[in-house]
Design an enzyme around this catalytic site. Structure first.
Site, PDB file in Angstrom:
ATOM      1  N   SER A 179      60.426  31.345  -4.415  1.00 31.14           N
ATOM      2  CA  SER A 179      60.424  32.904  -4.003  1.00 31.14           C
ATOM      3  C   SER A 179      60.783  33.658  -4.867  1.00 31.14           C
ATOM      4  CB  SER A 179      61.276  33.287  -2.658  1.00 31.14           C
ATOM      5  OG  SER A 179      60.960  34.390  -2.097  1.00 31.14           O
TER       6      SER A 179
ATOM      7  N   GLU B 132      52.909  30.284   4.152  1.00 30.61           N
ATOM      8  CA  GLU B 132      54.091  30.955   3.652  1.00 30.61           C
ATOM      9  C   GLU B 132      54.628  32.192   4.625  1.00 30.61           C
ATOM     10  OE1 GLU B 132      55.716  30.958   0.942  1.00 30.61           O
ATOM     11  OE2 GLU B 132      54.709  29.663  -0.501  1.00 30.61           O
TER      12      GLU B 132
ATOM     13  N   HIS C  74      57.469  30.030   4.323  1.00 27.73           N
ATOM     14  CA  HIS C  74      58.058  30.322   3.264  1.00 27.73           C
ATOM     15  C   HIS C  74      59.676  29.736   3.387  1.00 27.73           C
ATOM     16  CE1 HIS C  74      58.786  32.782  -0.264  1.00 27.73           C
ATOM     17  NE2 HIS C  74      59.926  33.263  -0.003  1.00 27.73           N
TER      18      HIS C  74
END
Length: 562
Positions: free
Chosen positions: A203, A336, A456
């Site tokens: 990330s 995601e 994610h």
């Protein structure tokens, strides 16, 4: 009496030195004593926690480049983590301390020279830490690598900029550079090879990894890089209007717009007030995640009085090929942006806002003026491609989440991979993580298991031992454990050899060969129930973005500087 005190001190030091479970290492700053930790049956490693790598950036050092730590006297206890960098608490308030520039080292053997893997944590550049409660090294160290995790300045403290000589910005990135300098100087004493360092992160950490690849200030400090779910080309990852944000911050506090006065005022502002001024996710206006987060990396003025980290736009560095040419892995999760399901729970105006403002669908990185024919064409092309221009409501939620995934993550990662493969003299590898199993903890904690795909941060528990989440034990026979072992092996192979599949007959990796991307062929590895290889992941979807960009974008990813 003094003589007896000296004798007892020497005996105490000798006793520590003889305790094989608590080794003492000499570093450039002083001595650090580790502890022995368990990574399973017949598996242990040495942990050296809370090692200072820079001076505390407090007082006049706030909004300045990090400086080397002056060192300490005696033996520092490395049995526990130290303070994390200030961020907003989950239940409100502020956690952490400005005295937070620490790193942790994990190694199974102090003798020898092993590949080093330096982790840069995620958290939107406003939260998180390198602590083992989330990033426990239990899965990685048995692969005979030395693991380092770091803290770096976050939010306003890490990325505030006036876009001039008074506060250039990128303090958090410069912290990462100083941590890598510490690794180069000291890691050999922990059994690591300073000439074989891999940086990796997820990330915002993946974005940070990519920025380190783009920065000449980091040149020579690492030799390979892995960017998980993040590169500098993501729409939220690069701040091109730092001065405007600085003025907004000044207005919140009633401070002067004069840069010198503003910076000095902010240096004297209590940390709690600064962190609270950052706001949260719900304070971000619609379209959330489509534009830069406030405090993220920026391009610094070339005349900064301190050494700069980055002075050019990421796209210009990539197009010119002037980045660090190291073996590079980049990839993403198959779904995601699944977390965006909850945006509609928090804010019921989302559908209406997008319906009334179809230009919201147009990537800001394409520099297309709102209300133009080009903007209308791009918006229509996206609506047609993803939900056949049906009305925006819960009935198109899966298509909507797929669009968010592509807008916020996949398009930027895909473009990054293609550009690196075209310009770099080192190999570029591309992956998609699609497995949905019992270690997809983020998906399970957020109660989104009825939706398809890996979301994610779901990959974190496949690499790391996550101990701060209450979960049922995962048995060795669970297939999620096999996927975890494969994921770890791919990355540690890459750290060791610069090739994630160097052994053609590795049964754990199903004898798969992960081919690098070339200028002509976008090879990739899908990390799912099995390892599968292919070409051009999500090709129909990414083709939509490439086509619209080629037809309508104006100088994409090149933002006007004020």
């Amino acid at each position: 009496m003094l003589k007896f005190a000296v004798i007892f001190s020497l005996l105490a030091i000798a006793a520590h030195a003889q305790d094989a479970s608590r080794p003492i290492i000499n570093t450039s700053g002083g001595q650090i004593q580790g502890v022995t930790s368990s990574c399973g049956l017949f598996c242990s490693y040495f942990a050296f926690n809370g090692i200072p790598y820079a001076q505390p950036p407090v007082g006049d050092l706030r909004f300045r480049n990090p400086r080397p730590h002056p060192g300490w006297q005696g033996v520092k206890d490395g049995s526990a983590h130290r303070a994390t960098c200030p961020s907003g608490g989950f239940l409100g308030g502020v956690s952490g301390s400005e005295d937070c520039l620490y790193l942790n080292v994990y190694t199974q053997n102090l003798i020898g020279s092993r590949p080093v893997m330096v982790w840069i944590h995620g958290g939107s550049f406003t939260g998180g830490s390198g602590n083992s409660w989330i990033y426990g090294p239990d899965n990685l160290v048995p692969e005979d690598v030395v693991v380092v995790t770091i803290n770096y300045r976050l939010g306003i403290l890490g990325f505030f900029s006036t876009d001039d000589t008074h506060a250039a910005g990128n303090w958090g990135m410069k912290d990462c550079v100083m941590a890598l300098q510490w690794v180069r100087q000291n890691i050999a004493a922990f059994g690591g090879d300073p000439n074989n360092v891999t940086i990796f992160g997820e990330s915002a950490g993946g974005v940070a990894v990519h920025f380190l690849v783009l920065s000449q200030k980091a040149s020579g400090l690492f030799h390979k890089a892995i960017a998980q779910s993040g590169t500098a080309l993501l729409p939220w990852a690069f701040q091109y209007r730092p001065r405007e944000l600085a003025y907004q911050l000044a207005d919140k506090f009633g401070y002067s717009h004069d840069s010198a006065q503003l910076v000095q005022s902010l240096r004297n502002t209590p940390i709690e007030a600064l962190i609270n001024a950052q706001g949260g996710w719900t304070d971000i206006p619609i379209p959330r995640g489509f534009k830069p987060f406030e405090f993220v990396p920026n391009a610094e003025p070339v005349n900064s009085p301190e050494e700069t980290f980055l002075t050019q736009l990421p796209i210009d560095i990539m197009n010119a090929g002037t980045f660090n040419h190291v073996p590079f892995i980049a990839g993403y999760m198959s779904m995601e942006s699944l977390f965006m399901v909850y945006e509609h729970t928090i804010d019921s105006t989302v559908w209406q806002a997008f319906t009334q403002n179809p230009d919201y669908l147009v990537p800001h990185v394409w520099n297309i003026p709102r209300g133009t024919a080009a903007a209308a064409a791009v918006s229509q092309g996206i609506r047609n491609a993803y939900w056949q221009d049906r009305p925006l409501n819960d009935g198109i939620m899966l298509e909507w989440l797929t669009f968010h995934t592509d807008q916020q993550f996949i398009y930027g990662v895909d473009k990054t991979v293609r550009l690196h493969a075209q310009r770099s003299t080192a190999p570029t590898y591309y992956y998609q993580f699609s497995f949905d199993g019992d270690l997809n903890l983020v998906k399970r904690i957020t109660l989104l298991t009825s939706w398809p795909g890996a979301m994610h941060a779901d990959d974190i528990p496949y690499l790391w031992s996550v101990t701060d989440l209450t979960i049922s034990p995962i048995l060795p026979t669970n297939h999620a454990r096999t996927v975890s072992n494969r994921f770890v092996r791919l990355f540690t192979n890459f750290a060791r050899f610069g090739n994630p599949t160097p052994n053609a007959v590795d049964t754990l990796l199903q004898s798969r060969q992960w081919q690098p991307v070339t200028a002509a062929t976008v090879n990739y590895m899908d990390i799912g129930h099995d390892l599968t290889t292919g070409v051009n992941p999500n090709g129909q979807r990414t083709a939509v973005w490439r086509d619209l960009e080629s037809r309508y974008a104006n100088d994409p990813f090149r933002f006007p500087r004020p």
